[in-house]
Motif scaffolding. Sequence first.
Motif, short mmCIF file in Angstrom:
data_model
loop_
_atom_site.label_atom_id
_atom_site.label_comp_id
_atom_site.label_asym_id
_atom_site.label_seq_id
_atom_site.Cartn_x
_atom_site.Cartn_y
_atom_site.Cartn_z
N LEU A 202 -36.69 -10.33 -4.24
CA LEU A 202 -37.11 -8.94 -4.04
C LEU A 202 -36.26 -8.30 -2.96
CD1 LEU A 202 -40.99 -9.52 -3.92
CD2 LEU A 202 -39.55 -9.21 -5.95
N ASP A 203 -36.19 -6.96 -2.98
CA ASP A 203 -35.51 -6.28 -1.88
C ASP A 203 -36.50 -6.04 -0.75
OD1 ASP A 203 -37.05 -4.08 -2.57
OD2 ASP A 203 -35.41 -2.97 -3.50
N ASN A 204 -36.05 -5.36 0.30
CA ASN A 204 -36.92 -5.21 1.47
C ASN A 204 -38.01 -4.16 1.27
OD1 ASN A 204 -35.12 -3.11 1.43
ND2 ASN A 204 -34.61 -3.19 3.60
N ASP A 205 -38.07 -3.56 0.08
CA ASP A 205 -39.19 -2.69 -0.28
C ASP A 205 -40.14 -3.38 -1.25
OD1 ASP A 205 -38.36 -0.42 1.23
OD2 ASP A 205 -36.86 0.03 -0.30
N GLY A 206 -39.85 -4.64 -1.57
CA GLY A 206 -40.71 -5.39 -2.48
C GLY A 206 -40.39 -5.19 -3.95
N HIS A 207 -39.26 -4.55 -4.25
CA HIS A 207 -38.89 -4.29 -5.64
C HIS A 207 -38.12 -5.49 -6.21
CE1 HIS A 207 -38.98 0.19 -4.37
NE2 HIS A 207 -40.17 -0.21 -4.79
N ARG A 208 -38.39 -5.80 -7.44
CA ARG A 208 -37.76 -6.96 -8.09
C ARG A 208 -36.27 -6.71 -8.33
NH1 ARG A 208 -39.47 -9.30 -13.98
NH2 ARG A 208 -41.40 -9.88 -12.89
N LEU A 209 -35.46 -7.73 -7.97
CA LEU A 209 -34.04 -7.72 -8.29
C LEU A 209 -33.71 -8.77 -9.35
CD1 LEU A 209 -32.61 -7.44 -4.65
CD2 LEU A 209 -33.08 -5.58 -6.28
N LEU A 210 -34.36 -9.92 -9.23
CA LEU A 210 -34.14 -11.03 -10.15
C LEU A 210 -35.44 -11.83 -10.24
CD1 LEU A 210 -31.14 -13.53 -10.13
CD2 LEU A 210 -33.48 -14.38 -10.01
N ALA A 211 -35.79 -12.26 -11.43
CA ALA A 211 -37.02 -13.04 -11.58
C ALA A 211 -36.98 -13.87 -12.85
CB ALA A 211 -38.25 -12.14 -11.60
N LYS A 212 -37.52 -15.08 -12.74
CA LYS A 212 -37.71 -15.94 -13.90
C LYS A 212 -39.04 -16.67 -13.74
CE LYS A 212 -33.48 -17.02 -16.32
NZ LYS A 212 -32.75 -18.10 -17.02
N LYS B 108 -28.37 -6.92 -0.77
CA LYS B 108 -28.80 -6.37 -2.06
C LYS B 108 -27.62 -5.83 -2.86
CE LYS B 108 -31.72 -2.69 -3.99
NZ LYS B 108 -32.74 -1.65 -3.66
N ARG B 109 -26.74 -5.06 -2.23
CA ARG B 109 -25.65 -4.41 -2.97
C ARG B 109 -24.73 -5.43 -3.61
NH1 ARG B 109 -21.19 -2.06 1.22
NH2 ARG B 109 -20.16 -1.87 -0.81
N TRP B 110 -24.44 -6.53 -2.89
CA TRP B 110 -23.53 -7.54 -3.45
C TRP B 110 -24.24 -8.37 -4.52
CZ3 TRP B 110 -18.92 -6.20 -2.40
CH2 TRP B 110 -18.60 -5.61 -1.17
N LEU B 111 -25.52 -8.60 -4.34
CA LEU B 111 -26.26 -9.33 -5.37
C LEU B 111 -26.30 -8.53 -6.67
CD1 LEU B 111 -28.07 -11.77 -6.14
CD2 LEU B 111 -30.02 -10.41 -5.41
N LEU B 112 -26.57 -7.23 -6.57
CA LEU B 112 -26.63 -6.39 -7.77
C LEU B 112 -25.30 -6.35 -8.50
CD1 LEU B 112 -28.81 -3.39 -6.50
CD2 LEU B 112 -29.50 -5.23 -8.05
N GLU B 113 -24.20 -6.38 -7.77
CA GLU B 113 -22.88 -6.35 -8.39
C GLU B 113 -22.51 -7.69 -9.01
OE1 GLU B 113 -19.85 -4.87 -5.85
OE2 GLU B 113 -20.88 -2.98 -5.44
#
Length: 203
Positions: free
Chosen positions: A43-53, A135-140
């Motif tokens: 999750l990011d620092n706002d609690g939003h999902r970036l990756l999940a399994k 977050k930015r590098w993970l998303l890329e």
Amino acid sequence: MQRRRPGHVRTRGRGPRRPRPGAWRCPPAPEPSLYTIKAVFILDNDGHRLLAKYYDDTFPSMKEQMAFEKNVFSKTSQTDSEIAFLGGMTVVYKSSIDLFLYVVGSSHENELMLMSVLTCLFASLNHMLRKNMEKRWLLENMDGAFLVLDEIVDGGVILESDPEQVIQKVNFRADDSGLTEQSVAQVSLPRLILLLWSFLSWH
């Protein structure tokens, strides 16, 4: 008269004692299983999902998964601990700048096993992102992040806990799938573009 041996107790033909009705019994220990991991998410620092399994049907719907992640984040984002027990689950977690990494197992799962997965995931991603755990590098580099996770856990079973082995396997798979330039070996490409742009702007 027959003399009794020391410590000898006469049973008068009775068999083994049976527990009285209603007597407390120790619950049976859960059967050992290879399926150790229930979920892994970032999750990011706002609690939003970036990756999940998710690896079983504990949270079968997206709505239930998101509610669980929200609850986990609210209980862990402001603490310095690395382990939490929530809703019958054991959760281990680690943060880095604006990322929160979580590994979830059942309440009776070995915490050290869960922590080994978390440590391996963090170290592998940190290596892949060239120590830019943001977050930015993970998303890329999300394709590479999923490759990393798939090398560590498959269907809830722990496959690997050595980050070096994970990176080697990810690089091999990335070469085969053509992802190398996008998400594994060329993580520093955006920085290179910025440097070139800065250089050209001065000339």
